[in-house]
Scaffold this active site. Structure first.
Site, PDB file in Angstrom:
ATOM      1  N   GLY A 572     -19.754   0.863 -25.923  1.00 42.89           N
ATOM      2  CA  GLY A 572     -21.097   1.417 -25.828  1.00 42.89           C
ATOM      3  C   GLY A 572     -21.291   2.130 -24.510  1.00 42.89           C
ATOM      4  O   GLY A 572     -20.356   2.283 -23.715  1.00 42.89           O
ATOM      5  N   VAL A 577     -16.452  -4.085 -25.637  1.00 40.94           N
ATOM      6  CA  VAL A 577     -16.342  -5.432 -26.190  1.00 40.94           C
ATOM      7  C   VAL A 577     -14.908  -5.647 -26.661  1.00 40.94           C
ATOM      8  O   VAL A 577     -14.349  -4.827 -27.380  1.00 40.94           O
ATOM      9  CB  VAL A 577     -17.324  -5.651 -27.362  1.00 40.94           C
ATOM     10  CG1 VAL A 577     -17.218  -7.082 -27.878  1.00 40.94           C
ATOM     11  CG2 VAL A 577     -18.753  -5.350 -26.919  1.00 40.94           C
ATOM     12  N   ASP A 695     -33.544  -2.585 -29.588  1.00 42.36           N
ATOM     13  CA  ASP A 695     -32.474  -1.731 -30.124  1.00 42.36           C
ATOM     14  C   ASP A 695     -31.854  -2.364 -31.367  1.00 42.36           C
ATOM     15  O   ASP A 695     -30.633  -2.458 -31.500  1.00 42.36           O
ATOM     16  CB  ASP A 695     -31.398  -1.504 -29.054  1.00 42.36           C
ATOM     17  CG  ASP A 695     -30.426  -0.391 -29.462  1.00 42.36           C
ATOM     18  OD1 ASP A 695     -29.285  -0.418 -28.982  1.00 42.36           O
ATOM     19  OD2 ASP A 695     -30.803   0.482 -30.262  1.00 42.36           O
TER      20      ASP A 695
END
Length: 751
Positions: A572, A577, A695
């Site tokens: 992101g 991740v 979000d």
């Protein structure tokens, strides 16, 4: 050394001949050595590397290549022409080199007989045997009985006669060879069929320095005597594989506590495996395969804590697999196949993370479902469970065996669909799940694998056969016996798949969206009412906060294999991740979110998300395990959050990824929407302070093994009534949370 004159008529390829002497008598002079070497050269018919180029009159013979002289008397003492690709025959008068101590001609192509004159190398060959230090004649074509005169090599430490054609009764008296350390006579043709053929073992007890005894593949018959337990306690290797030995394994074998390797496979041993074998705690390799051993595997085998390889295959062993095998924490390979074992796979066996080569339990009578702990074997490369009675669904945890190259489940009673989690087994080259009861569509992700062989035959698969990857070549896969399959490459001869009409598709969509809307409205109302009722009973999560495991940068580096790209599962604007294994927490699979601290706003996102998780606890929120705020090995700041790993990915993956052929059914969609509604109700109405996610989208809705939804990523969250609420300038994303109904419409659009 062997009486070489007894082999004067034996023709062989001279792969290895080493003759070592320790006494000398001066006969002749330097001229004799010079003449002998030139005559040796004259019989060499091929010298591809020019090893003998310098053998001429322009140099003193002590300066010739591969020739070594004594410093005092300047006579030839050592010739080393091994591995030079030489061809030809051996000069008969090599015995004239009276000062020669070592002649090394191994790994060449000398042919013909061993010259009788070699015996001329000082006062005859038998006279020098007591002083022979070591004897190597391996890898030739020597035949006939092994001379009993070897018993006179009382100074020898090493005897290597393997890979020849020696035959007959072994008459060597080993009791005189008290200095012997290594005896290797493997791969010969011994075997006299006499009753006392193994009697020579009794004479080995005087060899108290013996370290290695290799008698494999020699044609020996008879019973392994109890005296085997009287061998040297320094013995680390004992091999009798590939003979015709029978009878019980003597319990005295447990006395050989120094053994690292015991190889008795390929014989005709009967009876039980003696429990005394558990005393061999230094044992690393144990091979008892291809015998007629019966009874149960003794629990004492779990005492072999140093074991690396165990093979008990192709016997008649019965009963259950002992759970004590779970104590063998270093084992790499385990072969229990082709026996009569029954019961379930013990969970302790599947917790051996050291298993990294092979686990073979095939061709037994094992039953039950495959335990979820199978996913612990994340280093295993070969798993064979074929021809048993296993049943039930394949657990999704099998996808954790990410190092698998070969997997065979054929000939069982497995059923259900192939789990999506097997998409992680991208290294598979062989997969056989034939002769089971699997159903559903053939997963499309098999097209992306580098499979060399895929067998899906004789199951209940239906629908279209893929056409890419392994499915493009008829010789590399099989789908026989699946009557409801269609399409695929033309060579399969299957019928063409029927297309659903546009009207039918529209009707299905209309019915689906109607059902979703109705069910969603009802479920949301019920969930809200239930949550409202239970609101007062909830404790503030901050009052019951757990103590989290502390981890360092180096531990996270190890968990992700150096933050390798193969472990990357998402990126992101503020973070990346990675999937990893937290070894400090019982090898737990985790998701590690590493902040891009060089990106503006990343630090604030980290603090915002950390604050959110510090105040949250709900079954439909992604669980945080710990956090890390440290520096890396270059001294740069490092921050990361460690979450529970969600093996079924995100809702976005299910809706958009081309690798997912399975669709969410109606009940799953309703369940996911209810889970999201519960999560939002919790953070809006039951948290202090109230939290707005900021979000919420399908990428932040993650699914566990049971397809339970968990809302994650609170990096843009707002905390109403706190300083975080007022410090939201410039935050991107949704200003309020997306209602579950919008998520439901998103699901509908991609259904």
């Amino acid at each position: 050394m062997v009486n070489l004159s007894s082999f004067s008529s034996i023709h062989f390829l001279f792969y290895s001949l080493v003759i070592s002497l320790s006494s000398t008598v001066i006969c002749g002079g330097i001229e004799t050595d010079h003449e002998a070497l030139l005559k040796i050269k004259s019989l060499i018919t091929r010298d591809p590397y020019g090893a003998l180029t310098s053998w001429n009159d322009s140099l003193h013979l002590c300066d010739w290549s591969h020739v070594y002289c004594g410093k005092r008397h300047r006579r030839v003492t050592y010739i080393n022409l091994s591995s030079q690709g030489l061809e030809g025959s051996l000069y008969p008068h090599v015995g004239n080199l009276s000062f020669l101590r070592t002649l090394s001609l191994g790994n060449n192509s000398f042919q013909g007989a061993i010259p009788q004159e070699v015996g001329g190398l000082y006062s005859a060959i038998g006279a020098m045997l007591p002083n022979l230090f070591w004897l190597q004649l391996w890898g030739n074509q020597l035949s006939g009985p092994l001379p009993a005169s070897i018993s006179n090599c009382t100074s020898s430490k090493l005897l290597e006669l393997n890979k020849n054609k020696f035959s007959g009764h072994l008459t060597v008296d080993f009791s005189k060879l008290t200095k012997m350390e290594i005896i290797n006579i493997e791969d010969n043709l011994f075997g006299s069929k006499e009753a006392d053929e193994m009697k020579f073992n009794d004479s080995l007890k005087n060899c108290r320095r013996l370290k290695s005894l290799a008698f494999g593949n020699c044609g020996f018959q008879g019973v392994l005597p109890r005296s085997i337990g009287n061998l040297s306690n320094q013995l680390y290797e004992l091999t009798f594989y590939g003979n015709q030995l029978h009878g019980n394994l003597p319990s005295s074998i447990g006395n050989l506590v120094g053994l690292n390797k015991l190889s008795l496979g390929g014989n005709q041993f009967t009876g039980n495996i003696p429990s005394t074998i558990g005393k061999l705690q230094n044992l690393q390799d144990l091979y008892l395969y291809e015998n007629q051993l019966s009874g149960q595997i003794p629990d004492s085998i779990g005492n072999l804590s140093s074991l690396l390889k165990l093979s008990l295959s192709s016997n008649m062993l019965e009963g259950v697999i002992p759970s004590s095998l779970g104590n063998c924490h270093h084992i790499l390979s385990l072969f229990l196949n082709d026996n009569k074992l029954n019961g379930k796979i013990p969970v302790q066996l599947l917790q051996l993370s050291s298993l990294s080569i092979t686990l073979d339990l095939s061709q037994n009578n094992l039953f039950g479902s495959l335990p979820t702990e199978i996913g612990n074997l994340n280093m295993l490369t070969t798993l064979n469970l074929f021809d048993n009675n296993f049943s039930g669904n394949i657990p999704s945890s099998l996808g954790g065996c990410s190092s698998l190259l070969r997997l065979s489940l054929k000939g069982n009673l497995f059923q259900g669909m192939i789990p999506l989690s097997l998409n992680s087994l991208k290294g598979l080259v062989e997969l056989d799940i034939s002769h089971n009861n699997f159903s559903g569509h053939i997963p499309r992700f098999f097209e992306k694998f580098k499979l060399e062989y895929l067998n899906l035959s004789y199951n209940n698969f239906e629908g279209e056969v893929p056409m890419l990857g392994v499915f493009a070549n008829e010789s590399t896969f099989s789908v026989l016996g699946n009557r409801r399959l269609c399409g695929g490459i033309i060579e399969l001869g299957l019928s063409k798949c029927k297309e659903t009409s546009k009207f039918t598709k529209k009707l299905h969509l209309y019915l689906i969206v109607t059902l979703i809307a109705s069910a969603l409205f009802t479920a949301t109302c019920l969930a809200y009412a239930w949550c409202k009722k239970k609101r007062k009973s909830h404790l503030s999560p901050s009052s019951t906060s757990e103590r989290h495991l502390k981890v360092s940068y180096s531990q996270l580096l190890k968990a992700t294999n150096g933050f390798s790209e193969s472990n990357l599962i998402g990126t992101g604007g503020y973070s990346s991740v990675y999937k990893g294994i937290l070894f400090e927490d019982n090898d737990t699979f985790v998701a590690i979110k590493v902040l891009h601290l060089h990106t503006r706003g990343a630090q604030r996102s980290f603090m915002r998300e950390f604050e959110a998780w510090r105040n949250l606890r709900h079954r439909n929120l992604l669980k945080i395990i710990t956090s890390c705020s440290s520096i890396d090995f270059q001294g740069n700041p490092f921050k990361a959050l460690v979450y529970e790993f969600m093996p079924n990915g995100s809702l976005h993956d299910w809706l958009h990824s081309s690798g997912n052929t399975s669709r969410l059914n109606l009940l799953q969609m309703i369940k996911i929407l209810m889970d999201v509604a519960n999560a939002l109700d919790y953070i809006h109405n039951h948290c202090l302070p109230t939290i707005i996610h900021g979000d919420l989208n399908p990428s932040n809705i993650l699914l566990d093994n049971d397809m339970v939804a968990h809302v994650g990523d609170f990096g843009l969250a707002r905390f109403l009534g706190t300083s975080y609420q007022n410090n939201s300038t410039g935050i991107r994303g949704t200003m309020g949370d997306i209602a579950p109904g919008i998520i439901g419409f998103h699901i509908y659009l991609h259904y």
